[in-house]
Design an enzyme around this catalytic site. Structure first.
Site, PDB file in Angstrom:
ATOM      1  N   MET A 162       0.861  -1.179   0.000  1.00  0.00           N
ATOM      2  CA  MET A 162       0.000   0.000   0.000  1.00  0.00           C
ATOM      3  C   MET A 162       0.895   1.226   0.000  1.00  0.00           C
ATOM      4  SD  MET A 162      -1.721   0.143   3.775  1.00  0.00           S
ATOM      5  CE  MET A 162      -0.792   0.062   5.298  1.00  0.00           C
ATOM      6  N   ARG A 295      -3.432  -2.334  10.719  1.00  0.00           N
ATOM      7  CA  ARG A 295      -3.328  -1.820  12.085  1.00  0.00           C
ATOM      8  C   ARG A 295      -3.449  -2.934  13.118  1.00  0.00           C
ATOM      9  NH1 ARG A 295      -6.518   3.967  11.130  1.00  0.00           N
ATOM     10  NH2 ARG A 295      -4.635   5.045  10.407  1.00  0.00           N
ATOM     11  N   TYR A 439       4.430   3.469  12.742  1.00  0.00           N
ATOM     12  CA  TYR A 439       3.810   3.305  11.421  1.00  0.00           C
ATOM     13  C   TYR A 439       2.380   2.772  11.487  1.00  0.00           C
ATOM     14  CZ  TYR A 439       5.762  -1.608  11.200  1.00  0.00           C
ATOM     15  OH  TYR A 439       6.124  -2.908  11.411  1.00  0.00           O
ATOM     16  N   GLU A 440       1.730   2.794  10.344  1.00  0.00           N
ATOM     17  CA  GLU A 440       0.288   2.495  10.231  1.00  0.00           C
ATOM     18  C   GLU A 440      -0.554   3.469  11.065  1.00  0.00           C
ATOM     19  OE1 GLU A 440      -0.425   0.775   7.897  1.00  0.00           O
ATOM     20  OE2 GLU A 440       1.478  -0.263   7.606  1.00  0.00           O
ATOM     21  N   GLY A 441      -0.122   4.715  11.119  1.00  0.00           N
ATOM     22  CA  GLY A 441      -0.797   5.729  11.928  1.00  0.00           C
ATOM     23  C   GLY A 441      -0.171   5.749  13.307  1.00  0.00           C
TER      24      GLY A 441
END
Length: 598
Positions: A162, A295, A439-441
């Site tokens: 992604m 997530r 990461y991933e927010g």
């Protein structure tokens, strides 16, 4: 490097007794996931992770990925391990049978993902990103897109990524600069650069399918103008195989603190041919399918690395001789006692054990709701599951990675000076875990998502969906002869949770900064309460098995002792988090920005 052994006894305790996966699967019509099938998958998955992936963990960290003029080569053994993983059918375990998958429940796939992440986090990034891409294409792709990509991805011949982040924007995706220009044939020309793309280029598969966020020429400003595109490294030919090279190339790979064997790439798109997935300007909605999957996977990395760290620390604490116990010699035939007799070492080991086993329960609990959301034939059940998942996902990601980092730090500390030395492997686990809260927010973003969007944004509905579960549990077990003290403690916190949320909501109506100021402490406060509920569920089963003699007595006693430790030494952290929330935003925002300068 600690020798990883899959914690099958603890996994089976959760699967067979606490959450009863077998009844759960039958209720959802997942009859292929029989007890014998699940048992065989656990045993064989453990062998693969212990014997194939774990031995590559340290060597992969030392060697890292190689970059040469746009070509990325993974560390020695990685490509062969991926081929073995694919050949064993692991890649398509929970994938749709219509595209070559085995169709087993997602929860079972996540159990295997835990073993993979514990044995070799860097290696696990390659199939992990692919599973996320598969979920997005399956949910939002056209039939033609599904037929073109899903079978190859399921087979592991192709892998996926992604592509969100750009050099000037991470969380604020509304300001991305990558552009998508319509072509006469219905495809799009994608131009721009993306950074921090995990598994963006490597030698483990024939093709890499990138899911790329970009903006159309007439797109509205902000996040409402983002579209999602499939951009393969090699364009599919008439037979559906990897054909001509597309206009996407790896410009470089990052030199990182940890997960060094996972290729983190800068990808440059130069009028690359892309194919719109989902509706124009609705790309962020499509991407969230993939991001939510990622997530939960990232949250599990806290559990995975914490588990491996704990295993190393326990072995070392039993072997390392230092000083005598304060209460007198425990190993009088030796020059000193093993350090596991010392209270401070016990504090660290029990903290590690309590978080690991609690986070494993949280993972499996959440995974069951994933199954309901995907497999239930009842629309109301599916919606209730989606609501709970919306609430739990940011907590899983942030709480599990924060506590996982604490666990790996404790593991290194148990080793003392040896923990700081590369050869023991404990410092690698800390380094590998450090990215997980980022990461991933970032965890700050997860906290804002939880408090701002999920809890206050739903007027408390999503929170009440979970607190009702806890309330019913406490009411049913209030009189438990051994555990009623802890049940009452949980019940009080559950009521306080709603009161604290109302307090924050009222403050935020006067000053929106109150949400940002409270968010992370609120998330951690929530995580501790959720783990308390799950620890009591485990303790109830352990107590019942001790009473009727059906379980391993030593294992059950260990569960009860760890539950006691959690309630007495870790759950009280909620008091500090609540006090921080109640302190408000004023003390954070009073200092002018220019006074932060030296």
């Amino acid at each position: 490097m600690p020798e990883y052994k899959a914690p099958l006894r603890d996994m089976r305790f959760l699967i067979d007794h606490v959450f009863d996966f077998h009844a759960h699967y039958l209720a959802l019509g997942a009859t292929d996931a029989s007890p014998d099938m699940v048992g065989a998958i656990l045993e064989e998955g453990a062998k693969f992770c212990e014997q194939v992936l774990s031995p590559l963990n340290r060597s992969g960290d030392e060697e890292g990925c190689h970059f040469d003029n746009g070509v990325v080569t993974t560390p020695q053994g990685f490509k062969q391990a991926f081929a073995q993983y694919v050949e064993g059918g692991w890649h398509g375990l929970a994938a749709d049978p219509a595209y070559g998958g085995q169709g087993l429940p997602l929860s079972l796939g996540l159990v295997i993902s835990e073993m993979i992440g514990s044995s070799n986090t860097s290696w696990g990034m390659y199939p992990g990103l692919t599973h996320g891409a598969m979920s997005a294409i399956h949910a939002h792709g056209t039939e033609e897109q599904k037929n073109t990509y899903l079978r190859k991805l399921t087979e592991g011949r192709w892998t996926g990524t992604m592509c969100l982040t750009e050099a000037h924007c991470g969380t604020d995706l509304g300001i991305i600069k990558t552009r998508a220009v319509p072509r006469a044939d219905g495809s799009y020309g994608i131009t721009g650069s993306k950074i921090f793309i995990s598994a963006g280029e490597h030698d483990m598969s024939e093709n890499i399918v990138h899911l790329v966020l970009a903006k159309l020429p007439d797109a509205p400003a902000g996040t409402k103008g983002i579209s999602l595109f499939i951009v393969p490294k090699f364009l599919p030919d008439a037979a559906g195989d990897a054909g001509g090279r597309n206009g996407v190339h790896c410009g470089s790979i990052e030199h990182k603190m940890g997960i060094k064997a996972s290729a983190t790439c800068v990808l440059n798109f130069d009028d690359a041919q892309g194919f719109l997935i989902g509706e124009a300007n609705k790309g962020l909605n499509c991407m969230f399918t993939m991001m939510n999957h990622a997530r939960l996977g990232t949250g599990m990395q806290g559990l995975c690395l914490g588990e491996t760290s704990f295993q190393g620390a326990v072995r070392y604490a039993n072997d390392r001789l230092q000083m005598r116990a304060l209460t007198g010699p425990k190993a009088p035939d030796k020059v000193a006692d093993p350090i596991i007799v010392h209270p401070d070492v016990r504090r660290m080991l029990l903290t590690m054990k309590a978080f690991n086993e609690g986070n494993r329960a949280l993972t499996y609990f959440t995974a069951q709701w994933l199954d309901v959301a995907h497999l239930s034939g009842d629309a109301t059940q599916r919606q209730d599951a989606e609501d709970l998942l919306a609430f739990l996902t940011p907590i899983c990601k942030a709480f599990m990675t924060e506590t996982g980092l604490e666990v790996t730090n404790h593991g290194m500390q148990v080793f003392g000076g040896h923990g700081f030395i590369r050869e023991w492997g404990m410092e690698q686990l800390v380094r590998d875990c450090r990215i997980a809260p980022i990461y991933e927010g970032t965890n700050g973003i997860q906290a804002l998502d939880l408090l701002g969007r999920k809890v206050l944004g739903s007027q408390g509905k999503l929170l009440r969906g979970f607190t009702k579960i806890v309330h019913k549990f406490c009411a049913a077990n209030a009189g438990h002869p051994q555990l009623k003290e802890y049940v009452a403690q949980l019940d009080g916190l559950n009521r306080q949770w709603g009161e604290l949320t109302t307090q924050v909501g009222m403050a935020a109506m006067k000053n929106p900064d109150e949400v940002g100021a409270a968010a992370l402490d609120y998330l951690m406060y929530s995580g501790y309460i959720i783990l308390a509920y799950l620890w009591l569920r485990m303790a109830l089963v352990a107590q019942a098995q001790l009473a009727d003699g059906s379980g391993d007595a030593e294992y059950c006693q260990g569960k009860l002792a760890t539950c006691e430790f959690y309630f007495k030494r870790l759950l009280p952290r909620t008091t500090t988090h609540r006090a921080a929330v109640e302190a408000g935003s004023e003390c954070l925002m009073r200092l002018p920005a220019e006074l932060f300068a030296l």
